[in-house]
Design a protein around this motif. Structure first.
Motif, PDB file in Angstrom:
ATOM      1  N   VAL A 172     -11.283  -1.248  -6.843  1.00 52.90           N
ATOM      2  CA  VAL A 172     -12.511  -0.494  -6.390  1.00 52.90           C
ATOM      3  C   VAL A 172     -12.188  -0.184  -4.830  1.00 52.90           C
ATOM      4  CG1 VAL A 172     -14.325  -2.698  -7.128  1.00 52.90           C
ATOM      5  CG2 VAL A 172     -13.161  -3.242  -5.838  1.00 52.90           C
ATOM      6  N   GLU A 173     -10.785  -0.411  -4.623  1.00 54.11           N
ATOM      7  CA  GLU A 173     -10.229  -0.299  -2.758  1.00 54.11           C
ATOM      8  C   GLU A 173      -9.149  -0.269  -3.290  1.00 54.11           C
ATOM      9  OE1 GLU A 173     -11.713  -2.157   0.071  1.00 54.11           O
ATOM     10  OE2 GLU A 173     -10.796  -0.995   1.802  1.00 54.11           O
ATOM     11  N   SER A 174      -8.094   0.724  -2.652  1.00 56.44           N
ATOM     12  CA  SER A 174      -6.782   0.559  -2.593  1.00 56.44           C
ATOM     13  C   SER A 174      -6.557   1.061  -1.353  1.00 56.44           C
ATOM     14  CB  SER A 174      -5.981   1.333  -3.812  1.00 56.44           C
ATOM     15  OG  SER A 174      -6.282   2.922  -3.815  1.00 56.44           O
ATOM     16  N   ALA A 175      -5.173   0.401  -0.985  1.00 55.26           N
ATOM     17  CA  ALA A 175      -4.670   1.126   0.896  1.00 55.26           C
ATOM     18  C   ALA A 175      -3.635   0.319   1.243  1.00 55.26           C
ATOM     19  CB  ALA A 175      -6.516   0.797   1.788  1.00 55.26           C
ATOM     20  N   ASP A 176      -2.916   0.767   1.965  1.00 52.56           N
ATOM     21  CA  ASP A 176      -2.084  -0.480   2.658  1.00 52.56           C
ATOM     22  C   ASP A 176      -2.304  -1.473   2.837  1.00 52.56           C
ATOM     23  OD1 ASP A 176      -1.766  -0.640   5.630  1.00 52.56           O
ATOM     24  OD2 ASP A 176      -2.986   1.418   4.720  1.00 52.56           O
ATOM     25  N   ALA A 177      -1.141  -2.903   2.721  1.00 55.53           N
ATOM     26  CA  ALA A 177      -1.414  -4.284   2.897  1.00 55.53           C
ATOM     27  C   ALA A 177      -2.154  -4.354   4.142  1.00 55.53           C
ATOM     28  CB  ALA A 177      -0.663  -4.318   3.086  1.00 55.53           C
TER      29      ALA A 177
END
Lengths: 566, 266
Positions: free
Chosen positions: A481-486
């Motif tokens: 549902v969401e992916s991004a840098d930490a």
């Protein structure tokens, strides 16, 4: 008694202890603790497994566990203890149990007890439709069972409520919602509330004051590490690719004999670069563990492809078409196994009870590193054990003789034995708590940095997982549902589910309602829509797809840019 | 160097507790061994020469009867245990080779049969057929389903164990996984399941002999002696075989329990 009269004109606090000391045989569980909890105050007591939290609550409630001796003074007003794990009779209808407890404390009949209980459930935020009083507790979901226990406490209305490991084992978002409701009630009704639990359970959030039970002392809690152990190095090129990975399990055939299956993982795309740490975040039923195992092809996924260094692992694990079944390195599978090593959620169960650690490690080396001569294996095993934080003598021990923490470290030692390039860790520290947990995670990160390993870390602890990661992937019901840098995920996540997990990790009140739906009864459209503060009618019509909202930041939500009250 | 300086305060290693059922199993084994020895040595008590069971004193006669009962029980238990374990292994193999449906059906049959009063087949077989081996086979069949159900539960639990996944992650081929990890961990639970047949066949044979439809009179049996003494109304002849039978049954049950409890995790 004399203590209370001396304390003077002001009403004494409902909980007061004076140099309370608890001994278990020769071991000091609690050393001269002086504690005072006022009306309407919420106190959290955190500590690792076996640190004496249960004994302390038992001493306060006047129910000392067997074998524990008590010295010093403790004074407590009319109290109620919610014991560890809830302790409801599993097969007796809930209404009868409620009536018994409420009736015992307040002398009410069944109807009045149930009416008070219904008020309590209102305060716990359980809608009328979810109330099933006539069911036995074993048929209720875990979260509803805890809500009923809390509601029962609200119905009784004690002066002091002691809760031992409240809502432990629930998902963080659900647990924090219930705990905040309970704390609100305590503050509004002037009840002294003492919550005891493990530090990673997030009890500190709803509490006014936090004390850590460490080395037999009640001390102010240490803040957990929030920054990576060492600055993260930028990752290299992508080596492990997952394309459209899906997993479905066969079910019994339907009424007309048609084959049925349950899909738990839906077409996940993932790339893992060298030296990169990827956190797979999600709660129960998010299929993060299934994805982690699919990356290792243990078992291979039912759809899609997993490619390691240009080699299709799923083709390698498929049964051989021709008669080359005896080829030890068929399709390069053994080489890939050497490079990709797992860490298991229950390390103690991942060791064969019939062999010593050394024998099992020897077998791993024999299989994965035939290039290491047999007489050099022991040396290699000792090195791996020391690197994982154990003494080399541990190789002579049997798995059943290891403590939980030692088993976790031994699992790490086995994983690095073959000098892999990727570790796929599925909740590797879930069996540990407090200092042991921190020690293990620090060891894992030190090993990762020393060997420049890629790490896939599947966990339900949002903040802890992202702390040492380059990138995070939030999963819900088998979808990303969401992916991004930490950094982005830790400061400004966009998906309502990520926001709720972040709030729960910080001890705040998550904005989600209710429980996660069962895998067999997923709502149509967005799987979060029945819990989501942003949900609208359109959410039921289409599953949201991942869209790029910023470079490297993908979100799957129809209304991520809409404010909650819009 | 990172090192484990001291055991952490939590998770103190609990003192080694004796496993439940172990002492009982051990005493059961000792009693059964003593009984077997006494029965084997019984002819020495009958003043040498020929042995006439009816003339001998009641204790010696009961010990002579024990030779028949115990040796038959041992034979039938070995057969029954093997049959049951084979049944469970067959179900497990069908599960891997054919599909989980075949496995479920195979073991569901055993589960249903374990609930039937199969012990009634033993007097039936004793009355209708002559040879002892046939009777032993029928007696073994009465115990096999219960053994199969227990053995299959152990087998399927072990097939899902995490350490097998760990072994596969170490690149071991399936054959090696079975040889190095599955079989060494399977022998004890299977043996424990097999021992379950011993008290069952002993009870079934004694029941049949009590009705006079069990072992042929030449072999002797506790059940037959108890039945005969009861019919003759002879308390002196009744007590020794009845006591020895009860003792042997208790010992067999204790061994089976001890074996089953021994390998289980606390």
């Amino acid at each position: 008694m004399t203590d209370a009269s001396v304390l003077g004109a002001a009403k004494p606090a409902p909980v007061e202890t004076e140099a309370l000391t608890l001994m278990l045989g020769d071991r000091v569980l609690l050393d001269r603790a002086t504690l005072r909890v006022e009306r309407g105050q919420v106190l959290a007591i955190t500590g690792g497994a076996g640190s004496g939290k249960t004994a302390l609550l038992g001493a306060l409630a006047g129910q000392l566990p067997a074998g524990v001796d008590m010295a010093g003074g403790a004074r407590i007003d009319g109290h109620l203890l919610i014991a560890q794990g809830g302790r409801l009779a599993p097969r007796r209808p809930l209404a009868l149990q409620v009536a018994e407890v409420v009736g015992h404390h307040l002398g009410l009949d069944l109807r009045s007890s149930l009416r008070r209980m219904a008020d309590g459930l209102d305060r716990m935020g359980i809608p009328a439709a979810a109330r099933r009083f006539d069911l036995p507790p074993e048929q209720l979901p875990e979260s509803l069972r805890w809500a009923c226990l809390f509601a029962m406490a609200v119905a009784v209305g004690p002066a002091v409520l002691l809760a031992d490991a409240p809502a432990a084992g629930l998902d963080p978002t659900v647990r924090l919602r219930l705990l905040h409701r309970l704390a609100d009630w305590a503050r509004a009704d002037g009840v002294a509330l003492i919550l005891a639990g493990r530090p990673e359970d997030g009890l500190a959030g709803p509490a006014d004051r936090v004390l850590a039970l460490r080395r037999a002392r009640l001390l102010p809690a240490n803040p957990a590490r929030t920054e990576p152990l060492t600055p993260l190095e930028p990752p290299g090129t992508a080596r492990l690719h997952a394309r459209g990975v899906g997993m479905s399990y066969p079910l019994a055939p339907g009424p007309r004999g048609e084959a049925r299956s349950l899909a738990v993982l839906h077409g996940i795309d993932l790339d893992l670069r060298t030296g990169e740490t990827l956190a797979l975040l999600g709660e129960t039923g998010s299929a993060k563990a299934t994805l982690a195992r699919s990356l290792l092809c243990l078992p291979p996924p039912t759809a899609g492809a997993v490619v390691w260094m240009g080699r299709d692992l799923m083709a390698a694990t498929a049964p051989p078409a021709t008669g080359d079944a005896n080829d030890p390195d068929r399709g390069g599978l053994r080489r890939a196994r050497r490079d990709l090593q797992p860490l298991f959620p229950d390390p103690a169960a991942s060791f064969d009870p019939a062999m010593t650690l050394g024998a099992q490690f020897g077998l791993v080396l024999e299989s994965l590193r035939p290039d290491i001569a047999a007489d050099r294996r022991d040396h290699r095993i000792d090195e791996a054990l020391e690197e994982a934080g154990l003494r080399p003598e541990a190789a002579l021990r049997w798995p059943s003789a290891l403590s939980v923490a030692e088993a976790a470290h031994a699992g790490l030692a086995r994983a690095i034995l073959s000098e892999p390039r990727v570790l796929v860790a599925d909740e590797p520290a879930s069996s540990l708590s407090a200092e042991e947990r921190e020690t293990f995670l620090d060891t894992l990160m030190a090993v990762r940095d020393r060997r420049r390993l890629s790490l896939v870390l599947a966990t339900e602890r949002y903040d802890e997982g992202l702390r040492d990661a380059h990138r995070g992937v939030v999963m819900l019901a088998g979808r990303v549902v969401e992916s991004a840098d930490a950094g982005t995920l830790r400061t400004a996540p966009l998906h309502p589910y990520s926001r709720a997990m972040l709030a729960a990790a910080h001890g705040e009140r998550p904005a989600l309602q209710g429980d996660a739906p069962s895998a067999f009864a997923q709502p149509a459209g967005c799987p979060l829509r029945r819990r989501c503060p942003l949900a609208r009618e359109f959410c039921a019509q289409a599953v949201p797809t991942l869209e790029e909202v910023a470079p490297g930041h993908h979100v799957a939500c129809h209304y991520w840019d809409t404010p909650a009250d819009g | 160097m990172a090192e484990y300086d001291q055991p952490p305060l939590s998770h103190p290693v609990p003192p080694e507790t004796p496993r439940a059922g172990f002492a009982r199993g051990l005493s059961g084994a000792a009693i059964l061994a003593a009984l077997a020895l006494a029965c084997a040595a019984a002819p020495l008590m009958a003043d040498g020469s020929a042995v006439h069971r009816l003339d001998a004193d009641p204790v010696a006669a009961a010990l002579l009867d024990g030779r028949g009962s115990l040796s038959f029980a041992l034979l039938a238990a070995v057969l029954g245990g093997l049959l049951g374990i084979g049944w469970a292994l067959l179900a497990g193999m069908l599960g891997t080779l054919v599909g989980s449906r075949a496995e479920r059906r195979t073991i569901a049959a055993a589960q249903r049969m374990a609930g039937w009063p199969l012990a009634l087949l033993v007097p039936l077989a004793g009355g209708l057929t002559g040879p002892v081996w046939l009777l032993a086979l029928v007696t073994a069949l009465t115990a096999a389903p219960a053994v199969a159900v227990l053995a299959h539960a152990e087998l399927s639990g072990l097939m899902r164990a995490e350490f097998l996944t760990a072994a596969r992650a170490a690149g071991l081929p399936e054959g090696e996984v079975v040889r190095r990890h599955l079989i060494p961990n399977l022998t004890r639970p299977l043996l424990a399941a097999g021992v379950l047949a011993l008290p069952r066949v002993l009870a079934a044979e004694s029941f049949a002999s009590l009705l006079g439809l069990g072992l042929p009179p030449a072999l002797g049996s506790w059940g037959a002696s108890v039945g005969l003494a009861a019919r003759l109304g002879d308390p002196v002849a009744f007590v020794p075989p009845a006591l020895l039978l009860a003792l042997a049954l208790w010992a067999a049950c204790a061994i089976a329990d001890g074996m089953a409890a021994g390998h289980r995790k606390p």
